[in-house]
Scaffold this active site. Structure first.
Site, mmCIF file in Angstrom:
data_model
loop_
_atom_site.group_PDB
_atom_site.id
_atom_site.type_symbol
_atom_site.label_atom_id
_atom_site.label_comp_id
_atom_site.label_asym_id
_atom_site.label_seq_id
_atom_site.Cartn_x
_atom_site.Cartn_y
_atom_site.Cartn_z
ATOM 1 N N HIS A 1 0.840 -1.187 0.000
ATOM 2 C CA HIS A 1 0.000 0.000 0.000
ATOM 3 C C HIS A 1 0.875 1.237 0.000
ATOM 4 C CE1 HIS A 1 -3.235 2.747 0.935
ATOM 5 N NE2 HIS A 1 -4.051 1.786 0.587
ATOM 6 N N ASP B 1 -7.989 -5.381 0.352
ATOM 7 C CA ASP B 1 -8.512 -6.153 -0.781
ATOM 8 C C ASP B 1 -8.246 -7.651 -0.663
ATOM 9 O OD1 ASP B 1 -9.621 -4.046 -2.181
ATOM 10 O OD2 ASP B 1 -7.703 -3.505 -3.077
HETATM 11 C C1 LIG Z 1 -0.489 -0.679 -3.917
HETATM 12 C C2 LIG Z 1 0.801 -0.482 -4.669
HETATM 13 C C3 LIG Z 1 0.453 -0.009 -6.099
HETATM 14 C C4 LIG Z 1 1.607 0.593 -3.937
HETATM 15 O O1 LIG Z 1 2.617 0.920 -4.755
HETATM 16 P P1 LIG Z 1 3.826 1.922 -4.419
HETATM 17 O O2 LIG Z 1 3.604 2.706 -3.197
HETATM 18 O O3 LIG Z 1 4.046 2.661 -5.683
HETATM 19 O O4 LIG Z 1 4.982 0.926 -4.100
HETATM 20 P P2 LIG Z 1 5.867 0.207 -5.194
HETATM 21 O O5 LIG Z 1 5.022 -0.460 -6.215
HETATM 22 O O6 LIG Z 1 6.877 1.206 -5.674
HETATM 23 O O7 LIG Z 1 6.555 -0.871 -4.315
HETATM 24 C C5 LIG Z 1 7.706 -0.670 -3.514
HETATM 25 C C6 LIG Z 1 8.476 -1.979 -3.494
HETATM 26 O O8 LIG Z 1 7.648 -2.998 -2.904
HETATM 27 C C7 LIG Z 1 7.398 -4.023 -3.859
HETATM 28 N N1 LIG Z 1 5.984 -4.353 -3.785
HETATM 29 C C8 LIG Z 1 4.966 -3.521 -3.500
HETATM 30 N N2 LIG Z 1 3.814 -4.168 -3.525
HETATM 31 C C9 LIG Z 1 4.106 -5.439 -3.840
HETATM 32 C C10 LIG Z 1 3.332 -6.582 -4.031
HETATM 33 N N3 LIG Z 1 2.004 -6.525 -3.918
HETATM 34 N N4 LIG Z 1 3.940 -7.736 -4.351
HETATM 35 C C11 LIG Z 1 5.276 -7.787 -4.475
HETATM 36 N N5 LIG Z 1 6.070 -6.730 -4.312
HETATM 37 C C12 LIG Z 1 5.494 -5.572 -4.000
HETATM 38 C C13 LIG Z 1 7.694 -3.412 -5.217
HETATM 39 O O9 LIG Z 1 8.039 -4.390 -6.158
HETATM 40 C C14 LIG Z 1 8.826 -2.489 -4.881
HETATM 41 O O10 LIG Z 1 9.990 -3.233 -4.772
HETATM 42 P P3 LIG Z 1 11.390 -2.673 -5.323
HETATM 43 O O11 LIG Z 1 11.664 -1.435 -4.524
HETATM 44 O O12 LIG Z 1 12.321 -3.797 -5.079
HETATM 45 O O13 LIG Z 1 11.176 -2.372 -6.771
HETATM 46 C C15 LIG Z 1 1.612 -1.772 -4.737
HETATM 47 O O14 LIG Z 1 1.903 -2.209 -3.421
HETATM 48 C C16 LIG Z 1 0.900 -2.859 -5.513
HETATM 49 O O15 LIG Z 1 0.990 -2.876 -6.754
HETATM 50 N N6 LIG Z 1 0.167 -3.778 -4.824
HETATM 51 C C17 LIG Z 1 -0.584 -4.791 -5.503
HETATM 52 C C18 LIG Z 1 -1.910 -4.224 -5.987
HETATM 53 C C19 LIG Z 1 -2.850 -3.955 -4.853
HETATM 54 O O16 LIG Z 1 -3.066 -4.770 -3.973
HETATM 55 N N7 LIG Z 1 -3.483 -2.774 -4.930
HETATM 56 C C20 LIG Z 1 -4.489 -2.379 -3.971
HETATM 57 C C21 LIG Z 1 -4.001 -1.263 -3.123
HETATM 58 S S1 LIG Z 1 -5.218 -0.876 -1.877
#
Ligand SMILES: CC(C)(COP(=O)(O)OP(=O)(O)OC[C@H]1O[C@@H](n2cnc3c(N)ncnc32)[C@H](O)[C@@H]1OP(=O)(O)O)[C@@H](O)C(=O)NCCC(=O)NCCS
Length: 384
Positions: free
Chosen positions: A269, A320
């Site tokens: 998140h 979720d």
């Molecule tokens: C929610 C989300 C978009 C937040 O994204 P963000 O704040 O931009 O964080 P990032 O995507 O940059 O992630 C930071 C790190 O954690 C990792 N990470 C974050 N969420 C992850 C997940 N669900 N599974 C695996 N790795 C994850 C990323 O790969 C990244 O790793 P890195 O630094 O080695 O590249 C992201 O956690 C995600 O895509 N989650 C899955 C979708 C989801 O459940 N969305 C609902 C949100 S309520």
């Protein structure tokens, strides 16, 4: 962000992470305490002791209702629950393969002109509150009857005595739902009702800030919510749990997913890096449902994924993830999970739209231009 981009543009935050884009009194996320409050009230108190209607009232009017106010609000919602027949005609004309998120987005677009306050200026606060109540009231009917229509069934008439959760459950199944099912659905709607400047709420605020209207804001919000990085994650999470299938396969699956740097839907998140309190709550509810249904395997799969993700990646589930298997255990079709998020979040979207329009300024950020400049125009016949 790569180091070179960070060095070159130190003031740029990709994804607007950490950027303050507004002032709001609607909800407060405390990332360190993993807590969420709606207008100062802990969301878990509202989910456990209140109802979705109370949450919606609180979000729209800024205070908890008295008993008389809540009764009045529920009766207005009941009187606004039906949608005009032409909406059903439009939904019926759409391909049966249409995702229900597209049905609900289309329905709100088409509903706008039938709102009695359609022609009122977008800054008319009282008209906006009335529109918000109508928007919130109709959602469970649109999603429930939209599901019937795509199955080739006739829409049902909503019952005045039903609340929003019960109305959805009744319309989608055609049967009176069990009290426990209504309770779980209602609590999940409370938890999903509002969440600060998330992508879809922010998109909704950007839209209304052009002095467009609440319906346009809602349509923007629904379109933004649909993606798997946002609301669509609950559907993706359930597909993933079903793909894993059995607890005995969960460890190997998650080990492989981590090794292959796969994104695990329903985890992580932007705001909660120490865990999402709504997920703790929904996990408890989902596990109780599993015990009652004599089917604990999804909870067992979830435990293995959660433990491994926490230990190896320091990443925790968001709401979720447990909502997905709670809804599955309630017998809700997977592609209705994100539309149910819409049913809940419309209270948040409309509260934010009203707040934005009450004190409006066009939202228009800048981008860093990172391309060529001062090129010489070459006539088309001379270009290579
Ligand atoms: C929610 C989300 C978009 C937040 O994204 P963000 O704040 O931009 O964080 P990032 O995507 O940059 O992630 C930071 C790190 O954690 C990792 N990470 C974050 N969420 C992850 C997940 N669900 N599974 C695996 N790795 C994850 C990323 O790969 C990244 O790793 P890195 O630094 O080695 O590249 C992201 O956690 C995600 O895509 N989650 C899955 C979708 C989801 O459940 N969305 C609902 C949100 S309520």
């Amino acid at each position: 962000m790569s180091d070179s981009v960070a060095d070159k543009y130190p003031n740029y935050s990709p994804g607007l992470e950490g950027v303050i884009a507004g002032i709001s009194s609607i909800s407060d996320i405390d990332s360190d305490r993993s807590s969420l409050q709606y207008r100062g009230y802990d969301v878990h108190d509202l989910a456990e002791k209140g109802s979705y209607e109370e949450c919606a009232y609180l979000l729209l009017y800024g205070k908890l209702p008295t008993q008389a106010e809540l009764t009045g609000f529920k009766s207005v919602l009941a009187s606004e629950r039906e949608v005009p027949d032409y909406i059903y005609d439009i939904l019926s004309a759409m391909p049966k393969t249409t995702h229900p998120m597209d049905l609900v987005r289309t329905a709100y677009s088409a509903l706008a002109p039938s709102d009695p306050d359609y022609t009122k200026p977008s800054t008319d606060h009282d008209a906006n509150v009335r529109k918000a109540v109508r928007i919130v009231a109709k959602a469970s009917t649109i999603v429930g009857n939209g599901h019937r229509i795509r199955q080739g069934l006739a829409p049902l008439k909503p019952k005045a005595e039903h609340g929003i959760a019960e109305n959805f459950l009744y319309l989608f199944s055609g049967e009176e739902p069990k009290a426990k099912t209504v309770q779980v659905m209602d609590a999940s709607l409370c938890l999903y009702a509002e969440h600060g400047f998330n992508a879809s709420t922010f998109a909704n605020r950007v839209t209304v800030a052009t002095l467009s209207d609440l319906y346009s804001g809602v349509v923007t919000g629904i379109g933004t919510l649909r993606g798997p990085l946002h609301g669509g994650a609950n559907e993706e999470a359930m597909h993933m749990i079903l793909e894993i299938g059995e607890p005995s396969k969960a460890q190997a699956w998650i080990d492989d997913a981590i090794a292959n740097k796969k994104k695990i839907m329903g985890f992580g998140h932007r705001e909660y890096k120490k865990g999402d309190s709504r997920a703790f709550y929904m996990s408890k509810v989902a596990k109780e449902l599993g015990v009652e249904a004599g089917n604990t395997k999804y909870g067992e799969i979830a435990d293995i994924l959660e433990k491994t993700m926490a230990e190896r990646k320091g990443i925790f589930p968001n709401v979720d993830f447990p909502s997905a298997y709670a809804y599955y255990l309630l017998g809700i079709p997977i592609d209705l999970y994100t539309p149910l998020f819409v049913v809940a979040r419309l209270a948040g979207y409309t509260a934010h739209a009203i707040e934005q329009l009450d004190n409006n300024r066009l939202i228009r950020p800048k981008a860093i231009y990172d391309g060529p400049t001062n090129l010489t125009y070459v006539a088309i016949e001379d270009r290579q």
